[in-house]
Design a protein around this motif. Structure first.
Motif, PDB file in Angstrom:
ATOM      1  N   GLY A   1      49.634 -23.839  59.531  1.00 21.80           N
ATOM      2  CA  GLY A   1      50.796 -24.047  60.387  1.00 21.80           C
ATOM      3  C   GLY A   1      51.739 -25.117  59.895  1.00 21.80           C
ATOM      4  N   GLU A   2      51.169 -26.248  59.416  1.00 23.58           N
ATOM      5  CA  GLU A   2      52.041 -27.329  58.981  1.00 23.58           C
ATOM      6  C   GLU A   2      52.877 -26.930  57.768  1.00 23.58           C
ATOM      7  OE1 GLU A   2      48.021 -28.133  57.008  1.00 23.58           O
ATOM      8  OE2 GLU A   2      48.773 -27.434  58.931  1.00 23.58           O
ATOM      9  N   LYS A   3      52.307 -26.090  56.889  1.00 20.73           N
ATOM     10  CA  LYS A   3      53.070 -25.642  55.724  1.00 20.73           C
ATOM     11  C   LYS A   3      54.188 -24.695  56.130  1.00 20.73           C
ATOM     12  CE  LYS A   3      49.430 -26.274  52.271  1.00 20.73           C
ATOM     13  NZ  LYS A   3      48.619 -25.653  51.194  1.00 20.73           N
ATOM     14  N   TYR A   4      53.929 -23.861  57.138  1.00 21.14           N
ATOM     15  CA  TYR A   4      54.999 -22.984  57.632  1.00 21.14           C
ATOM     16  C   TYR A   4      56.127 -23.806  58.236  1.00 21.14           C
ATOM     17  CZ  TYR A   4      51.942 -18.916  57.011  1.00 21.14           C
ATOM     18  OH  TYR A   4      51.148 -17.932  56.477  1.00 21.14           O
ATOM     19  N   VAL A   5      55.771 -24.833  59.000  1.00 15.68           N
ATOM     20  CA  VAL A   5      56.799 -25.687  59.596  1.00 15.68           C
ATOM     21  C   VAL A   5      57.593 -26.397  58.504  1.00 15.68           C
ATOM     22  CG1 VAL A   5      57.199 -27.705  61.061  1.00 15.68           C
ATOM     23  CG2 VAL A   5      55.517 -25.995  61.746  1.00 15.68           C
ATOM     24  N   MET A   6      56.892 -26.908  57.480  1.00 18.12           N
ATOM     25  CA  MET A   6      57.575 -27.571  56.355  1.00 18.12           C
ATOM     26  C   MET A   6      58.554 -26.624  55.664  1.00 18.12           C
ATOM     27  SD  MET A   6      54.554 -29.599  54.379  1.00 18.12           S
ATOM     28  CE  MET A   6      53.348 -30.612  55.234  1.00 18.12           C
ATOM     29  N   SER A   7      58.099 -25.361  55.475  1.00 22.00           N
ATOM     30  CA  SER A   7      58.900 -24.415  54.712  1.00 22.00           C
ATOM     31  C   SER A   7      60.085 -23.878  55.499  1.00 22.00           C
ATOM     32  CB  SER A   7      58.017 -23.243  54.246  1.00 22.00           C
ATOM     33  OG  SER A   7      56.962 -23.704  53.422  1.00 22.00           O
TER      34      SER A   7
ATOM     35  N   PHE B   1      50.558 -25.164  68.981  1.00 21.76           N
ATOM     36  CA  PHE B   1      50.404 -25.924  67.734  1.00 21.76           C
ATOM     37  C   PHE B   1      51.721 -26.012  66.967  1.00 21.76           C
ATOM     38  CE2 PHE B   1      49.414 -25.663  63.110  1.00 21.76           C
ATOM     39  CZ  PHE B   1      49.012 -26.977  62.954  1.00 21.76           C
ATOM     40  N   LEU B   2      52.417 -24.886  66.842  1.00 25.78           N
ATOM     41  CA  LEU B   2      53.678 -24.894  66.101  1.00 25.78           C
ATOM     42  C   LEU B   2      54.719 -25.776  66.787  1.00 25.78           C
ATOM     43  CD1 LEU B   2      53.966 -21.128  65.070  1.00 25.78           C
ATOM     44  CD2 LEU B   2      53.365 -23.070  63.611  1.00 25.78           C
ATOM     45  N   LEU B   3      54.825 -25.653  68.114  1.00 24.83           N
ATOM     46  CA  LEU B   3      55.791 -26.470  68.840  1.00 24.83           C
ATOM     47  C   LEU B   3      55.450 -27.956  68.763  1.00 24.83           C
ATOM     48  CD1 LEU B   3      56.353 -24.280  72.057  1.00 24.83           C
ATOM     49  CD2 LEU B   3      57.916 -24.587  70.122  1.00 24.83           C
ATOM     50  N   SER B   4      54.159 -28.276  68.961  1.00 30.69           N
ATOM     51  CA  SER B   4      53.760 -29.687  68.897  1.00 30.69           C
ATOM     52  C   SER B   4      53.919 -30.242  67.490  1.00 30.69           C
ATOM     53  CB  SER B   4      52.305 -29.836  69.374  1.00 30.69           C
ATOM     54  OG  SER B   4      51.419 -29.097  68.563  1.00 30.69           O
ATOM     55  N   SER B   5      53.664 -29.425  66.469  1.00 28.76           N
ATOM     56  CA  SER B   5      53.849 -29.876  65.085  1.00 28.76           C
ATOM     57  C   SER B   5      55.299 -30.244  64.829  1.00 28.76           C
ATOM     58  CB  SER B   5      53.416 -28.780  64.100  1.00 28.76           C
ATOM     59  OG  SER B   5      52.043 -28.533  64.189  1.00 28.76           O
ATOM     60  N   TYR B   6      56.201 -29.385  65.275  1.00 22.79           N
ATOM     61  CA  TYR B   6      57.628 -29.654  65.057  1.00 22.79           C
ATOM     62  C   TYR B   6      58.073 -30.908  65.801  1.00 22.79           C
ATOM     63  CZ  TYR B   6      62.646 -28.912  64.790  1.00 22.79           C
ATOM     64  OH  TYR B   6      63.993 -29.063  64.560  1.00 22.79           O
TER      65      TYR B   6
END
Length: 569
Positions: free
Chosen positions: A276-282, A433-438
């Motif tokens: 997930g973190e790599k998707y958010v980074m990309s 997870f995606l929302l909290s990561s961002y």
């Protein structure tokens, strides 16, 4: 050809740990070389963007099918409908080809842009990674057969050679010209994927021919060994091609298709949670490629235990649980001996991985800076970000340790209905997870990824714990009794914390002294754990000795029979 599932699972974990250590040493060496001589931006493109493309294609193409067909193989392999299984496994190739089309468009046209000077290399790398994934999946049939028939050493040997070939090709090109680092990475990936295909089919061809030759050369002994060889359903590697084996039934198994679809939905969510973190980074410009490289390096270093120990144990545990526990039956209706053994194995695994996770968390708080300094030099730790990231990773490892084993058991024993039910929760976990990561990344920087990941794994652990307790409740087995550390081990950890803290405060710049003190404290903690769990260690050693004695007796019996037949002849 007779399988010992528990022995093969343990052996696979053992060899996998050795392989992971070797793999990480090579990878770390290459990454350190790139960081010091080429630059972090190139490393970010390769290790984050391109490897994310590979991970996405391979995981979504084969994970669901692999898990489904492995569950079907819980039956004796001689009774499996191998034509249907082979057809199912080969679906990974067209699936990967179809998925590569939208993925390439996203990676080239939608994700955050790459500098103009690196664009052509990046474009070539994307196409090469997609082609390499398709080529690698041509070997999925022999890879699956090797897994089912417990060809542990073959799998590890192929994986090791895969890493060596990729590394040698990459370094050979880079040493010639450092400016084409991404080109070299892409070419090396294609070469290693091609080797996987050739290596597995060649190994299977050699095995089949060798068994046939042995049976033909041994005369009367042929009749005694033929039944063993017949349990291996393939007489030629061509039979591993779809549609070749005769099949009186349909080409595909309906129940297998349903189970595969359940794993597909689960696999998508798991991939989002894993990467997930790599998707958010990309997708979003939260971090530059240089910062992404720093995060990736620290993430890899912080995940050493996960890659070396937890992941091999998790994979082997999943294989063991699928082969011993039926998905659709309550434990009280299954073989009592297998259920008791499974409970003992699960309890032991929780005890070991929790202890390892706690040790990593404790010592990681004091030695993260030293480890990063030795790896990347003074410039790499000058801003303090990398050290902070690694300390938080040590906390994530503790959650990761428990989550891996608990989900391995849950995924191995879930029915199709339970898998679909969990998929709903996974969807919620993925979105949160995606929302909290961002959000957390914008607030805390790269540390936000780790905090979001810890919260996500905690939720998944709670669900798995509830499932496991409910599963074992009818048979009065409590696997989580091994979850809590003992008093002696806990006291030794507290003493280690105090000593390490005192020496780091009073001898900040003396790296060798701090390492020596840390090593002594680690040995004390390990010794206290051994004393506290000596009964478990003694039990494991006794079981190992019993197996060795049984194998010796069987070998002597076989030798006596062979001598008797020789005298008769």
């Amino acid at each position: 050809m007779k399988r010992n599932i528990l022995k093969s699972s343990v052996q696979h974990a053992y060899f996998s740990i050795i392989f992971q250590i070797l793999c990480r040493i090579i990878t770390f060496g290459i990454n350190a070389f790139i960081v010091r001589s080429v630059g972090r931006e190139v490393l970010g493109i390769m290790n984050v963007r391109l490897l994310l493309l590979e991970s996405t294609l391979l995981f979504l193409s084969r994970e669901a099918i692999s898990r489904a067909v492995l569950s079907v193989s819980t039956q004796h392999k001689g009774r499996c409908n191998w034509p249907q299984i082979i057809n199912q496994v080969w679906l990974t190739v067209p699936i990967c080809f179809i998925l590569s089309i939208p993925c390439l468009y996203i990676w080239l046209a939608i994700l955050s842009p790459v500098e103009d000077s690196l664009w052509e290399q990046y474009k070539f790398g994307c196409y090469s990674m997609a082609i390499s994934c398709i080529v690698e999946l041509f070997a999925e049939a022999p890879v699956f057969v090797a897994k089912v028939f417990c060809f542990v050493k073959l799998k590890i040997a192929m994986d090791t050679l895969h890493i060596f070939i990729r590394s040698i090709v990459f370094l050979t090109i880079v040493f010639h010209d450092k400016e084409i680092c991404i080109y070299a990475f892409a070419i090396a990936q294609f070469c290693s994927a091609s080797f996987i295909v050739v290596g597995f089919y060649s190994s299977m061809h050699y095995y089949i021919k060798n068994e046939q030759a042995n049976n033909l050369d041994n005369g009367d002994k042929k009749r005694r060994n033929l039944s063993d060889f017949e349990s291996f359903p393939f007489k030629n590697i061509i039979e591993m091609i779809p549609g070749y084996l005769p099949n009186d039934e349909k080409k595909f198994n309906t129940e297998l298709q349903v189970l595969t679809l359940s794993f597909v939905k689960q696999g998508v969510f798991k991939q989002i949670l894993t990467e997930g973190e790599k998707y958010v980074m990309s997708i979003s410009p939260v971090l530059s490629f240089s910062e992404q490289a720093t995060y990736d390096v620290v993430n890899n270093l912080g995940s050493l235990a996960a890659r070396f120990i937890f992941r091999p144990i998790e994979d082997s545990s999943y294989f063991y649980f699928t082969q011993t526990i039926s998905r659709d039956l309550s434990l009280i209706r299954q073989d009592k001996e297998k259920v008791n053994e499974t409970g003992f194995v699960l309890k032991t695994l929780f005890m070991i991985i929790t202890s390892v996770g706690i040790i990593i968390f404790v010592f990681g708080q004091y030695y993260s800076g030293i480890a990063l300094y030795l790896y990347g030099g003074a410039d790499f730790v000058s801003d303090g970000l990398s050290e902070k990231l690694l300390r938080w990773h040590c906390l994530a490892i503790l959650f990761l340790a428990v989550n891996g084993i608990s989900e391995a058991f849950m995924f191995a024993t879930n029915s199709s209905i339970e898998i679909d039910k969990y998929n709903v929760y996974m969807a919620g976990f993925s979105i949160v997870f995606l929302l909290s990561s961002y959000l957390l990344t914008n607030m805390l920087g790269p540390v936000g990824f780790i905090v979001a990941n810890c919260a996500n794994m905690f939720c998944r652990i709670c669900y798995s714990v509830r499932y496991i307790n409910k599963k074992f409740e009818p048979v009065s087995i409590r696997p989580f009794d091994g979850f809590y550390p003992g008093k002696m081990f806990s006291c030794s950890l507290i003493v280690a914390v105090v000593i390490c803290f005192m020496f780091q405060v009073s001898h900040t710049t003396n790296i060798l002294l701090n390492l020596f003190v840390g090593a002594c404290c680690f040995i004390i903690c390990l010794f206290s754990w051994t004393l506290e769990n000596k009964t478990l260690i003694k039990t494991l050693l006794n079981k190992y000795a019993e197996k060795r004695e049984l194998q010796r007796r069987m070998s002597m019996t076989t030798e006596t029979k062979d001598n008797h037949h020789t005298k008769v002849e």
